[in-house]
Design an enzyme around this catalytic site. Sequence first.
Site, PDB file in Angstrom:
ATOM      1  CB  CYS A 104      32.771  42.735  48.998  1.00  9.16           C
ATOM      2  SG  CYS A 104      32.327  41.590  48.496  1.00  9.16           S
ATOM      3  CG  HIS A 357      27.056  42.607  47.844  1.00 10.69           C
ATOM      4  ND1 HIS A 357      27.249  42.977  48.486  1.00 10.69           N
ATOM      5  CD2 HIS A 357      27.807  41.351  47.375  1.00 10.69           C
ATOM      6  CE1 HIS A 357      28.397  43.122  48.816  1.00 10.69           C
ATOM      7  NE2 HIS A 357      29.304  42.015  48.509  1.00 10.69           N
ATOM      8  CB  CYS A 388      33.195  37.006  52.428  1.00  9.93           C
ATOM      9  SG  CYS A 388      31.710  36.655  51.526  1.00  9.93           S
ATOM     10  N   GLY A 390      36.323  40.146  48.538  1.00  9.43           N
ATOM     11  CA  GLY A 390      37.637  39.836  47.651  1.00  9.43           C
ATOM     12  C   GLY A 390      38.956  39.694  47.483  1.00  9.43           C
TER      13      GLY A 390
END
Length: 409
Positions: A104, A357, A388, A390
């Site tokens: 991300c 996203h 955050c 992954g």
Amino acid sequence: MAAPVAPMTERAVRNVVFVDGVRTPFGKAGPKGIYAETRADDLVVKVIRELLRRHPELPPERVDEVAIAATTQIGDQGLTIGRTAALLAGLPKSVPGYAIDRMCAGAMTAVTTAASGIAFGAYDVVIAGGVEHMGRHPMGEGVDPNPRFLADRLVDTSALVMGQTAENLHDRFPGITKERADSFAAASQAKYDAAVKAGKIGPEFVSVATRSAEHGWGLATADEPPRPGTTVEGLATLKTPFRPHGRVTAGNAAGLNDGATGCLLADEATATELGLPIGMRLVGYAFAGVEPEVMGVGPVPATEKALQRTGLSISDIGLFEINEAFAVQVLAFLDHFGIADDDPRVNQWGGAIATGHPLASSGVRLMTQLAHQFAERPDVRYGITTMCIGIGMGGTVIWENPHWNGGDK
């Protein structure tokens, strides 16, 4: 006899500035999404060309590097997409490029990596961004996780399913109820809708021609995922796909999306020389690892580390752009730092729950919005973009407002 080695010359760290950022409208992933028949690399090409179109004062040959992130580097998101997209966009063949991956935080890492090169003096001007076509390339496509992750109990079985990690975060922080998450999600949709109507969101868009074998040609000019009019009552009825009677739903999490982002970064002196605008100054950044099973808490230690290394405190931050992968993840951050759920400094134009996203692209969306907010808020000196990541990480970048007028923040 070998010649004596000359002593290294001390090198001053240069100021890095965020010049400008643009993005495609974000689409819904899948066969009915606006980009279902559009290539991922073509989305990046549109972004690069738009940055150059908006800044004719920048000679294309002055671009020193193109750093483009993608989480799933396969198919039309593979083949060193930073280099191939640069060529397709018409940049001189002398301009190199590369691909980068931090799930991300791909675009965020493209920015921090390229910015480090600028600070060191290796580059003067860089294009950095990210793309994710989750309709063509679902997260995890083609991967082969080492069986030792589970056999040796290095991670919990839930660690590779982001929705399950969000449920785990609810477990860890029982004060973050589904009702709180739904309320935050509804507010995100409302703030986004108000920002669009006020013209706050939209100027950063580059329109994208789309093709459909069924419907013909179209033009993507607005984000596809938002659900204006979302209510807490409506969100309460949604299914919890990651756990029976769970708390994470399609309504209080970001969806599966397609889209691309890009920005211009430069040494401040070079930006001044070329007449490029200065949207933000980079103050510092940090990445941190956490337990993969609760990856959503990653922004907390990343922010603490970034603040510590820059000598700032959370009270110095006047604006927050926090990626809304899941509502619970943002709420965990806010609770840790003693910030109210409805604090007006936080995601004032809504967030990923509304806009979407597309994984590796989202970091530059956060930065672009923060830069536009800075321009409106000369009373604010510092802001952060945080997300955050992954497999148990978080990333935070601290920025300074060049328009600051000496106010408290």
